[in-house]
Design an enzyme around this catalytic site. Structure first.
Site, short mmCIF file in Angstrom:
data_model
loop_
_atom_site.label_atom_id
_atom_site.label_comp_id
_atom_site.label_asym_id
_atom_site.label_seq_id
_atom_site.Cartn_x
_atom_site.Cartn_y
_atom_site.Cartn_z
N SER A 142 0.87 -1.17 0.00
CA SER A 142 0.00 0.00 0.00
C SER A 142 0.91 1.23 0.00
O SER A 142 2.10 1.11 0.33
CB SER A 142 -0.86 -0.01 1.27
OG SER A 142 -1.46 1.26 1.48
N TYR A 155 -2.11 -1.19 10.44
CA TYR A 155 -2.15 -1.49 8.99
C TYR A 155 -0.86 -0.99 8.34
O TYR A 155 -0.21 -1.72 7.59
CB TYR A 155 -3.37 -0.80 8.38
CG TYR A 155 -3.56 -1.04 6.90
CD1 TYR A 155 -3.84 -2.30 6.39
CD2 TYR A 155 -3.49 0.03 5.99
CE1 TYR A 155 -4.02 -2.50 5.03
CE2 TYR A 155 -3.68 -0.16 4.63
CZ TYR A 155 -3.95 -1.43 4.15
OH TYR A 155 -4.13 -1.63 2.80
N1 LIG Z 1 -8.60 -0.83 -1.87
C1 LIG Z 1 -7.63 -0.02 -1.56
O1 LIG Z 1 -7.82 1.20 -1.56
C2 LIG Z 1 -6.28 -0.57 -1.20
C3 LIG Z 1 -5.23 0.35 -1.06
C4 LIG Z 1 -3.98 -0.12 -0.74
C5 LIG Z 1 -3.75 -1.47 -0.56
N2 LIG Z 1 -4.79 -2.34 -0.70
C6 LIG Z 1 -4.51 -3.76 -0.49
O2 LIG Z 1 -5.06 -4.53 -1.51
C7 LIG Z 1 -5.29 -5.86 -1.05
C8 LIG Z 1 -6.68 -6.32 -1.50
O3 LIG Z 1 -7.66 -5.54 -0.86
P1 LIG Z 1 -9.01 -5.05 -1.58
O4 LIG Z 1 -8.90 -3.60 -1.72
O5 LIG Z 1 -9.29 -5.87 -2.77
O6 LIG Z 1 -10.06 -5.31 -0.41
P2 LIG Z 1 -11.19 -6.44 -0.19
O7 LIG Z 1 -12.17 -6.38 -1.29
O8 LIG Z 1 -11.67 -6.26 1.20
O9 LIG Z 1 -10.40 -7.80 -0.35
C9 LIG Z 1 -9.62 -8.33 0.68
C10 LIG Z 1 -9.37 -9.80 0.36
O10 LIG Z 1 -8.55 -10.36 1.41
C11 LIG Z 1 -9.12 -11.59 1.81
N3 LIG Z 1 -8.83 -11.87 3.21
C12 LIG Z 1 -9.09 -11.09 4.30
N4 LIG Z 1 -8.73 -11.71 5.43
C13 LIG Z 1 -8.24 -12.92 5.05
C14 LIG Z 1 -7.72 -14.04 5.75
N5 LIG Z 1 -7.64 -14.07 7.10
N6 LIG Z 1 -7.31 -15.11 5.04
C15 LIG Z 1 -7.40 -15.14 3.71
N7 LIG Z 1 -7.89 -14.12 2.98
C16 LIG Z 1 -8.30 -13.02 3.64
C17 LIG Z 1 -10.62 -11.43 1.57
O11 LIG Z 1 -11.23 -12.69 1.32
P3 LIG Z 1 -12.09 -13.57 2.36
O12 LIG Z 1 -12.96 -12.64 3.15
O13 LIG Z 1 -12.82 -14.49 1.46
O14 LIG Z 1 -11.08 -14.30 3.21
C18 LIG Z 1 -10.63 -10.61 0.28
O15 LIG Z 1 -10.58 -11.45 -0.85
C19 LIG Z 1 -5.10 -5.81 0.47
O16 LIG Z 1 -3.84 -6.35 0.81
C20 LIG Z 1 -5.13 -4.32 0.77
O17 LIG Z 1 -4.38 -4.00 1.92
C21 LIG Z 1 -6.05 -1.92 -1.02
#
Ligand SMILES: NC(=O)c1ccc[n+]([C@@H]2O[C@H](COP(=O)([O-])OP(=O)(O)OC[C@H]3O[C@@H](n4cnc5c(N)ncnc54)[C@H](OP(=O)(O)O)[C@@H]3O)[C@@H](O)[C@H]2O)c1
Length: 265
Positions: A142, A155
């Site tokens: 991130s 985080y």
């Molecule tokens: N969206 C943003 O603005 C943003 C910005 C910077 C970085 N990121 C990073 O991008 C990545 C993906 O996030 P996203 O934005 O796509 O959010 P999201 O839609 O909430 O997706 C998060 C994913 O992580 C999985 N997850 C959560 N806890 C888990 C666990 N204990 N074991 C296995 N899987 C787990 C969830 O699947 P299940 O619930 O099915 O387990 C889901 O598929 C993350 O690492 C996040 O930190 C996102």
């Protein structure tokens, strides 16, 4: 891009958001997929979305907090596809709480999912990557992997930790044809804020404005794929918020003052 034809790409956090978009995009590039996260029905939904036949996609539920299961998960993938070319460490949870109010158990949970999970899975996978002659580790960090912002203490810590670990690993494994690409998204339009943890570890359950106005996950996925194909060491992906990385590097004092009044949502 011929880079991913028939390559085996394992994506964690594939049940929604960036991981879901990556699954669809890698499938279009001709890759074979392993889709992992906790919610199997959503993984099955994403597998169907990719349009891949069963022999080209493996749904493999995983909980990033259960590192003791990872060696067996690697065995399952090896039995199905024989190899893993690209491991995308994308699963993650965010935070919406001040450090002073946050239970240490919540700090630990964020570290377990965001940091120790990818570390343990990498350790379970490295012997296979070495044996097959190489591989590519893609780590979704991130912008807060570069700077801490309010209400993201644990985080930001978990994402900073990823950089230290994987930079060291990149240097260690450079002789084994194992590559590392760090992905640093800014605001992407996913449910990350909805799923973020509050001070007591409950779901924040709100779509924050910055996420709602962020770039679509499909655009983020395309940029990730281009960065991996080009074997970039890092990619900053987002809108104007990516400027924060340069402000932090070149004018840290000014940047620190800007963060004092920063809109945390
Ligand atoms: N969206 C943003 O603005 C943003 C910005 C910077 C970085 N990121 C990073 O991008 C990545 C993906 O996030 P996203 O934005 O796509 O959010 P999201 O839609 O909430 O997706 C998060 C994913 O992580 C999985 N997850 C959560 N806890 C888990 C666990 N204990 N074991 C296995 N899987 C787990 C969830 O699947 P299940 O619930 O099915 O387990 C889901 O598929 C993350 O690492 C996040 O930190 C996102």
């Amino acid at each position: 891009m011929a880079a991913f034809t028939d390559k085996v790409v394992w994506i964690t956090g594939a049940s929604s958001g960036i991981g879901e978009a990556l699954a669809v995009a890698f499938a279009k590039e001709g890759a074979r997929l392993v889709l992992s996260s906790r919610r199997e029905p959503d993984l099955q939904r994403v597998a169907a979305l990719t349009g891949l036949p069963p022999e080209r996609v493996l749904v493999l539920p995983i909980d990033m907090r259960q590192g003791e299961t990872f060696s067996y998960k690697v065995v399952q993938v090896r039995k199905y596809f024989g190899r893993v070319d690209v491991m995308v460490h994308n699963a993650g949870i965010s935070q919406r709480s001040f450090a002073r109010d946050t239970l240490v158990d919540v700090d630990r949970k964020l570290m377990e999912v965001n940091y120790f999970g990818p570390v343990a899975l990498t350790k379970a996978l490295l012997p296979l990557m070495q044996k097959q002659g190489g591989g590519h580790l893609v780590v979704v960090s991130s912008l807060v992997g570069y700077f801490g912002t309010p209400m993201r203490s644990a985080y930001a810590a978990s994402k900073h930790a990823l950089h230290g670990f994987f930079e060291a690993l990149r240097a260690e494994e450079s002789g084994h044809n194992i590559h590392v690409t760090m992905i640093c998204p800014g605001y992407i339009r996913t449910n990350i804020s909805v799923n973020a943890l509050t001070e007591r570890g409950e779901k924040h359950n709100q779509m924050d404005d910055n996420q709602a106005n962020g770039i679509p996950p499909e655009e983020c996925a395309q940029k990730i794929i281009r960065a991996v194909a080009a074997n970039k060491q890092e990619a900053l992906i987002g809108g104007r918020e990516v400027v924060g990385v340069y402000l932090k590097r070149f004018v840290p004092g000014i940047f620190s003052k800007m963060l004092n009044g920063y809109n945390v949502k």
